[in-house]
Design a protein around this motif. Sequence first.
Motif, short mmCIF file in Angstrom:
data_model
loop_
_atom_site.label_atom_id
_atom_site.label_comp_id
_atom_site.label_asym_id
_atom_site.label_seq_id
_atom_site.Cartn_x
_atom_site.Cartn_y
_atom_site.Cartn_z
N ARG A 115 -5.67 2.08 -0.12
CA ARG A 115 -6.28 1.21 -0.45
C ARG A 115 -7.68 1.31 -1.07
NH1 ARG A 115 -5.26 -4.57 1.06
NH2 ARG A 115 -3.05 -4.75 1.89
N ASP A 116 -7.91 2.62 -1.54
CA ASP A 116 -9.01 2.92 -2.29
C ASP A 116 -9.04 2.67 -3.66
OD1 ASP A 116 -7.45 5.01 -2.62
OD2 ASP A 116 -8.77 6.65 -2.07
N ARG A 117 -7.66 2.15 -4.38
CA ARG A 117 -7.21 2.20 -5.48
C ARG A 117 -6.37 1.11 -5.77
NH1 ARG A 117 -4.92 6.10 -10.08
NH2 ARG A 117 -5.16 4.77 -11.93
N LEU A 118 -6.47 0.21 -6.92
CA LEU A 118 -5.62 -0.81 -7.17
C LEU A 118 -4.75 -0.30 -8.28
CD1 LEU A 118 -4.44 -3.85 -6.82
CD2 LEU A 118 -5.85 -4.23 -8.89
N TYR A 119 -3.41 -0.16 -8.10
CA TYR A 119 -2.56 0.31 -9.37
C TYR A 119 -2.38 -1.00 -10.33
CZ TYR A 119 -1.80 4.54 -6.94
OH TYR A 119 -1.66 5.94 -6.38
N GLY A 120 -2.13 -2.28 -9.84
CA GLY A 120 -1.90 -3.19 -10.62
C GLY A 120 -1.33 -4.44 -9.77
N ILE A 121 -1.11 -5.68 -10.38
CA ILE A 121 -0.59 -6.69 -9.79
C ILE A 121 0.63 -7.58 -10.59
CG2 ILE A 121 -2.30 -8.26 -10.77
CD1 ILE A 121 -2.55 -9.55 -7.91
N VAL A 122 1.58 -7.96 -9.86
CA VAL A 122 2.62 -8.71 -10.41
C VAL A 122 2.68 -10.17 -9.80
CG1 VAL A 122 4.05 -6.64 -11.07
CG2 VAL A 122 4.16 -7.78 -8.74
N PRO B 132 -11.32 -0.14 -13.29
CA PRO B 132 -10.06 -0.19 -12.66
C PRO B 132 -9.82 1.00 -11.40
CG PRO B 132 -9.72 -0.57 -14.93
CD PRO B 132 -11.28 -0.42 -14.68
N ASN B 133 -10.63 1.88 -11.77
CA ASN B 133 -10.76 3.30 -11.06
C ASN B 133 -11.47 3.31 -9.77
OD1 ASN B 133 -8.88 4.53 -12.50
ND2 ASN B 133 -10.55 5.48 -13.90
N GLY B 134 -12.34 2.05 -9.48
CA GLY B 134 -13.28 1.96 -8.30
C GLY B 134 -12.42 1.45 -7.01
N ARG B 135 -13.42 1.81 -5.87
CA ARG B 135 -12.54 1.32 -4.62
C ARG B 135 -12.74 -0.38 -4.78
NH1 ARG B 135 -14.99 -0.03 0.10
NH2 ARG B 135 -17.19 0.46 -0.66
N PRO B 136 -11.38 -0.96 -4.35
CA PRO B 136 -11.37 -2.36 -4.33
C PRO B 136 -12.14 -2.77 -3.16
CG PRO B 136 -9.33 -1.44 -4.70
CD PRO B 136 -10.07 -0.28 -4.31
N CYS C 74 -4.26 -13.47 -17.46
CA CYS C 74 -5.00 -12.90 -16.42
C CYS C 74 -5.35 -14.04 -15.46
CB CYS C 74 -6.18 -12.36 -16.98
SG CYS C 74 -7.07 -11.60 -15.49
N ARG C 75 -4.84 -14.03 -14.27
CA ARG C 75 -5.11 -14.72 -13.11
C ARG C 75 -5.79 -14.26 -11.94
NH1 ARG C 75 0.82 -17.82 -12.61
NH2 ARG C 75 1.39 -15.57 -13.61
N ASP C 76 -6.09 -12.82 -11.87
CA ASP C 76 -6.49 -12.24 -10.87
C ASP C 76 -7.77 -11.23 -11.48
OD1 ASP C 76 -4.26 -12.98 -8.86
OD2 ASP C 76 -3.40 -12.34 -10.66
N VAL C 77 -8.71 -11.25 -10.64
CA VAL C 77 -9.87 -10.28 -10.72
C VAL C 77 -10.02 -9.77 -9.43
CG1 VAL C 77 -12.21 -9.87 -11.33
CG2 VAL C 77 -10.84 -11.48 -12.90
N PHE C 78 -10.24 -8.11 -9.38
CA PHE C 78 -10.54 -7.59 -8.27
C PHE C 78 -12.17 -7.03 -8.36
CE2 PHE C 78 -6.22 -7.46 -7.32
CZ PHE C 78 -6.30 -7.29 -5.97
N VAL C 79 -12.81 -7.03 -7.33
CA VAL C 79 -14.20 -6.50 -7.20
C VAL C 79 -14.08 -5.28 -6.80
CG1 VAL C 79 -16.48 -6.84 -6.10
CG2 VAL C 79 -14.95 -8.95 -6.90
N THR C 80 -14.75 -4.33 -7.58
CA THR C 80 -14.63 -2.92 -7.05
C THR C 80 -16.10 -2.48 -7.07
OG1 THR C 80 -14.79 -1.99 -9.30
CG2 THR C 80 -12.26 -2.47 -8.23
N ALA D 8 0.86 -1.18 -0.02
CA ALA D 8 0.10 0.12 -0.08
C ALA D 8 0.78 1.32 -0.11
CB ALA D 8 -0.99 0.09 1.26
N ALA D 9 1.00 1.88 -1.29
CA ALA D 9 1.94 3.00 -1.18
C ALA D 9 1.68 3.85 -2.70
CB ALA D 9 3.29 2.52 -1.48
N ASP D 10 1.32 5.21 -2.27
CA ASP D 10 0.98 5.81 -3.55
C ASP D 10 2.30 5.76 -4.51
OD1 ASP D 10 -1.70 6.32 -3.12
OD2 ASP D 10 -0.74 8.05 -1.38
N ASP D 11 1.87 6.15 -5.98
CA ASP D 11 3.16 6.06 -6.82
C ASP D 11 4.10 7.05 -6.80
OD1 ASP D 11 1.50 8.05 -7.45
OD2 ASP D 11 1.09 7.57 -9.62
N ALA D 12 3.93 8.20 -5.95
CA ALA D 12 4.77 9.18 -5.71
C ALA D 12 5.67 8.36 -4.66
CB ALA D 12 4.16 10.40 -5.05
N GLY D 13 5.32 7.71 -3.65
CA GLY D 13 6.48 7.04 -2.81
C GLY D 13 6.89 5.87 -3.13
N TRP D 14 6.79 5.37 -4.33
CA TRP D 14 7.46 4.02 -4.69
C TRP D 14 8.95 4.20 -4.67
CZ3 TRP D 14 4.15 2.82 -9.64
CH2 TRP D 14 2.87 2.40 -9.40
#
Length: 283
Positions: A174-181, A263-267, A252-258, A140-146
């Motif tokens: 945790r109100d947005r998902l940037y992606g997954i690896v 993609p911009n919704g709250r996970p 694709c092996r992962d789906v998030f419910v928002t 959990a980190a905003d992209d500015a803090g990566w």
Amino acid sequence: MSEPHGAVGAAGSATAAAAPGAGTDLNAAVRGKIARAVILSSGAILLMLALVIGYAARTAYFGAKDLATATDLIEKFVFALLPMIGTWVGTVLAFYFTNDSFQTASNQARLTFAETRDARLRQIPVQRAMMPVSSVRGIAADDAGWQGVNFKTGVLDFLASEKIGRLPVFSSSRDRLYGIVHDSVVKDFALRHGVRPTSADAAASAATLAEFLEDGEVSPRFRNSVGFVGPDATLADVKKAMDEVTARGYPCRDVFVTDTGTPNGRPIGMITNVDLEKWSSYG
């Protein structure tokens, strides 16, 4: 008195010609008998299974006085047995109608299984099957803090210590998902940059989360290999989302419910391919 060679040759040819026909008729007769026996026994087994399912459902209903419990029990029995029955019938038909129809019978058996699986998935809401986002382990980190997150300690060692194979990256709230690896992508980057998970050498930890996620090999997978569905979706929608993302080029092996299904919704929750397989098999 010996017979003319021509007569002997004709008789031999006639015998040779008759033999294959007789063998074919015999094989067909044997196949027919076996097929009839298998079909009759299958019918008997189906009847017994129906009685067992009915008795189990009756016991569950009168024991718990809960119709939903009894209905769920019947669903589990039916959706577990139908694929097996479809495959069994397809095999019998393939044997009965000779090898020329084997592919057709096999295709029909696979189609029966796929239809049964999809029917099961359409009945299961995502909120029943998903892992709540509060339980999902990730960063959990905003992209500015990566830039402030060390790749080795924050990613590579984190996956190893948590014993997880995928790493979602959320915003700090945790109100947005940037992606997954997945771990394979992480290990590939570590190998290319000489970062060893067993090394305690600080010099091997120069790479940051920002460098990792912005890498040319990592970034497309990180941002484009996850699907999204809304809170009212079913697992059939999850499977469709996975298929659509995969069709665009990244498995694709992962789906998030928002909350918005975008993609911009709250996970709200997460469903993986492993979850999907488990629920489609026996719920």
